[in-house]
Enzyme design. Structure first.
Site, PDB file in Angstrom:
ATOM      1  N   ASN A   1       0.829  -1.195   0.000  1.00 39.72           N
ATOM      2  CA  ASN A   1       0.000   0.000   0.000  1.00 39.72           C
ATOM      3  C   ASN A   1       0.869   1.254   0.000  1.00 39.72           C
ATOM      4  O   ASN A   1       1.833   1.347   0.760  1.00 39.72           O
ATOM      5  CB  ASN A   1      -0.910   0.014   1.230  1.00 39.72           C
ATOM      6  CG  ASN A   1      -1.677   1.313   1.367  1.00 39.72           C
ATOM      7  OD1 ASN A   1      -1.418   2.101   2.259  1.00 39.72           O
ATOM      8  ND2 ASN A   1      -2.609   1.559   0.468  1.00 39.72           N
TER       9      ASN A   1
ATOM     10  N   GLY B   1       0.264   5.161   0.770  1.00 39.40           N
ATOM     11  CA  GLY B   1      -0.694   6.109   1.318  1.00 39.40           C
ATOM     12  C   GLY B   1      -0.009   7.409   1.662  1.00 39.40           C
ATOM     13  O   GLY B   1       1.215   7.533   1.577  1.00 39.40           O
TER      14      GLY B   1
ATOM     15  N   TYR C   1       0.183   9.844   4.838  1.00 43.50           N
ATOM     16  CA  TYR C   1      -0.124  10.052   6.253  1.00 43.50           C
ATOM     17  C   TYR C   1       0.932  10.983   6.827  1.00 43.50           C
ATOM     18  O   TYR C   1       2.129  10.728   6.700  1.00 43.50           O
ATOM     19  CB  TYR C   1      -0.126   8.714   7.007  1.00 43.50           C
ATOM     20  CG  TYR C   1      -0.760   7.578   6.238  1.00 43.50           C
ATOM     21  CD1 TYR C   1      -2.095   7.659   5.828  1.00 43.50           C
ATOM     22  CD2 TYR C   1      -0.039   6.444   5.891  1.00 43.50           C
ATOM     23  CE1 TYR C   1      -2.682   6.629   5.096  1.00 43.50           C
ATOM     24  CE2 TYR C   1      -0.617   5.410   5.172  1.00 43.50           C
ATOM     25  CZ  TYR C   1      -1.948   5.510   4.771  1.00 43.50           C
ATOM     26  OH  TYR C   1      -2.515   4.491   4.044  1.00 43.50           O
ATOM     27  N   ARG C   2       0.485  12.032   7.474  1.00 41.92           N
ATOM     28  CA  ARG C   2       1.405  13.070   7.945  1.00 41.92           C
ATOM     29  C   ARG C   2       2.329  12.538   9.040  1.00 41.92           C
ATOM     30  O   ARG C   2       1.952  11.638   9.805  1.00 41.92           O
ATOM     31  CB  ARG C   2       0.614  14.275   8.463  1.00 41.92           C
ATOM     32  CG  ARG C   2       0.015  14.050   9.851  1.00 41.92           C
ATOM     33  CD  ARG C   2      -0.914  15.170  10.259  1.00 41.92           C
ATOM     34  NE  ARG C   2      -1.169  15.144  11.692  1.00 41.92           N
ATOM     35  CZ  ARG C   2      -2.252  15.634  12.268  1.00 41.92           C
ATOM     36  NH1 ARG C   2      -3.210  16.176  11.537  1.00 41.92           N
ATOM     37  NH2 ARG C   2      -2.395  15.594  13.584  1.00 41.92           N
TER      38      ARG C   2
ATOM     39  N   GLN D   1      -7.743   3.814   7.415  1.00 40.95           N
ATOM     40  CA  GLN D   1      -6.902   3.974   6.237  1.00 40.95           C
ATOM     41  C   GLN D   1      -6.121   2.679   6.037  1.00 40.95           C
ATOM     42  O   GLN D   1      -5.845   1.939   6.989  1.00 40.95           O
ATOM     43  CB  GLN D   1      -5.947   5.154   6.424  1.00 40.95           C
ATOM     44  CG  GLN D   1      -6.665   6.502   6.510  1.00 40.95           C
ATOM     45  CD  GLN D   1      -5.724   7.619   6.938  1.00 40.95           C
ATOM     46  OE1 GLN D   1      -4.921   7.441   7.845  1.00 40.95           O
ATOM     47  NE2 GLN D   1      -5.831   8.763   6.287  1.00 40.95           N
ATOM     48  N   HIS D   2      -5.730   2.401   4.800  1.00 37.53           N
ATOM     49  CA  HIS D   2      -5.172   1.081   4.503  1.00 37.53           C
ATOM     50  C   HIS D   2      -3.843   0.808   5.193  1.00 37.53           C
ATOM     51  O   HIS D   2      -3.645  -0.269   5.768  1.00 37.53           O
ATOM     52  CB  HIS D   2      -5.021   0.906   2.988  1.00 37.53           C
ATOM     53  CG  HIS D   2      -6.328   0.669   2.296  1.00 37.53           C
ATOM     54  ND1 HIS D   2      -6.559   0.987   0.974  1.00 37.53           N
ATOM     55  CD2 HIS D   2      -7.499   0.140   2.747  1.00 37.53           C
ATOM     56  CE1 HIS D   2      -7.792   0.665   0.642  1.00 37.53           C
ATOM     57  NE2 HIS D   2      -8.387   0.158   1.701  1.00 37.53           N
TER      58      HIS D   2
ATOM     59  N   GLU E   1      -0.941   0.512  -5.589  1.00 42.27           N
ATOM     60  CA  GLU E   1      -0.882   1.847  -6.178  1.00 42.27           C
ATOM     61  C   GLU E   1       0.222   1.962  -7.226  1.00 42.27           C
ATOM     62  O   GLU E   1       0.085   2.695  -8.217  1.00 42.27           O
ATOM     63  CB  GLU E   1      -0.664   2.901  -5.087  1.00 42.27           C
ATOM     64  CG  GLU E   1      -1.904   3.267  -4.296  1.00 42.27           C
ATOM     65  CD  GLU E   1      -2.260   2.278  -3.197  1.00 42.27           C
ATOM     66  OE1 GLU E   1      -3.288   2.451  -2.527  1.00 42.27           O
ATOM     67  OE2 GLU E   1      -1.482   1.311  -3.018  1.00 42.27           O
TER      68      GLU E   1
ATOM     69  N   GLU F   1      -4.989  21.137   8.903  1.00 37.73           N
ATOM     70  CA  GLU F   1      -5.300  20.074   7.952  1.00 37.73           C
ATOM     71  C   GLU F   1      -6.019  20.587   6.692  1.00 37.73           C
ATOM     72  O   GLU F   1      -6.305  21.769   6.547  1.00 37.73           O
ATOM     73  CB  GLU F   1      -6.142  18.992   8.641  1.00 37.73           C
ATOM     74  CG  GLU F   1      -5.301  17.897   9.278  1.00 37.73           C
ATOM     75  CD  GLU F   1      -4.630  16.993   8.245  1.00 37.73           C
ATOM     76  OE1 GLU F   1      -4.974  17.104   7.048  1.00 37.73           O
ATOM     77  OE2 GLU F   1      -3.788  16.175   8.643  1.00 37.73           O
TER      78      GLU F   1
END
Length: 346
Positions: free
Chosen positions: A78, A80, A82-83, A100-101, A143, A192
């Protein structure tokens, strides 16, 4: 594609790329290996991580990037977004929301078994990397394969120095490490994508850094998220619209188009459709909310096929003059929310 391509055409091109994925290829080295720093020499403070907004809890190094994790059972990889915030020279703290994955892999697989999860953060390089990392593809879709479909040629991947994860070889910077079970450290707050600083400082997964590799004179890409159409809003508008449009088509809904507009990105969806039978709007809403793409959506507006979902004036006109305020608006209670919702009670 032409810079002036209409948004619905961009959405269709994204869908087509997903139907024709191209698997990545492994290479022995790449620009990201020009400098290799491991062990005690790792120092995150040597990278130009900014304090992005006034009031942020620290310096955020991961705001426009790809976090890379691998499912230990299926081998699914995966990507993704993410902060993560610098804690000290070799530690990061990251916000990992459970549905979330990447976080699902951490919480449901590694932590549940008492094992550390390896990770990599790829920053910069080919713009398609951040584009696809911020998408909402279904689980078990790689992805990197879809990124190849978008580029019409494979992504080149190179192996990390301290784990077996594969990262884009043309990245500017790659950060490698592990997340050990149940280790938490304070992170946040952070301004955000909603335009609000909504998450209080709290305990979040600790990322221990084992290595940093980077190009000569690397460029640290970042996003200053907030009000307006930033990078995330623009790209998610395309990817989420595409994912939801596919879901509705696959279920036989005669949909004209789907718009996740940048100004309401992630949290709202506009669907333009024929009305084949009564109450189809309820069915459309259930399909969207039952998908990964719709997990954050609070507002779903369903309009007739003669309304262009990308034209907000048309949509507003339809809502004001065609929606019965008593019978045409439905509230679904006790649904999923998320940590970043600005309207949540503290």
């Amino acid at each position: 594609m032409d810079p002036d391509t209409p948004p619905q055409e961009l959405v269709e091109a994204y869908i087509e790329a997903g139907k024709n994925p191209i698997k990545p290829i492994e290479v022995s080295t790449g620009p990201v290996k020009e400098n290799i720093i491991v062990g005690d020499d790792v120092d995150l403070f040597k990278l130009p991580a900014p304090v992005v907004h006034g009031g942020d809890g620290g310096r955020y190094i991961s705001t426009w990037h790809a976090c890379i994790h691998q499912d230990p059972d299926s081998g699914w990889v995966n990507w993704g977004m993410y902060r993560s915030m610098i804690v000290d020279k070799n530690k990061l703290a990251g916000l990992l929301i459970p549905y979330q994955h990447g976080p699902m892999i951490l919480y449901q697989k590694y932590e549940a078994r008492g094992k550390a999860m390896p990770f990599a953060i790829a920053i910069g390089g080919d713009p398609v990397v951040a584009f696809i990392a911020s998408s909402y593809l279904p689980a078990y879709v790689n992805e990197a394969d879809v990124a190849g479909g978008i580029r019409k040629e494979p992504i080149e991947l190179v192996k990390c120095e301290t784990n077996d994860l594969m990262v884009p070889a043309t990245s500017e910077i790659v950060i490698e490490g592990e997340i050990r079970p149940h280790e938490r450290v304070e992170e946040g707050p952070f301004g955000e994508f909603t335009g609000f600083r909504t998450t209080e400082r709290g305990g979040r997964p600790l990322h221990r850094i084992k290595a940093i590799t980077h190009r000569n004179n690397p460029i640290l890409t970042m996003s200053c998220m907030g009000m307006g159409c930033d990078e995330y809003a623009a790209l998610v508008s395309v990817t989420l619209s595409g994912e939801m449009l596919q879901i509705l088509r696959q279920n036989g809904i005669p949909v004209r188009g789907v718009c996740v507009h940048p100004w309401g990105n992630t949290l709202s969806t506009i669907v333009s459709t024929k009305v084949p039978y009564a109450n189809v709007a309820h069915q459309i809403s259930s399909m969207i909310w039952g998908s990964k793409a719709g997990v954050y959506v609070h507002w779903i507006i369903v309009v007739d096929e003669n309304v262009d979902p990308w034209n907000l004036e048309d949509v507003f006109h339809a809502v004001v003059f065609q929606c019965n305020p008593q019978d045409g608006i439905h509230v679904y209670k006790r649904t999923l929310g998320m940590t970043l919702d600005p309207f949540l009670t503290p």
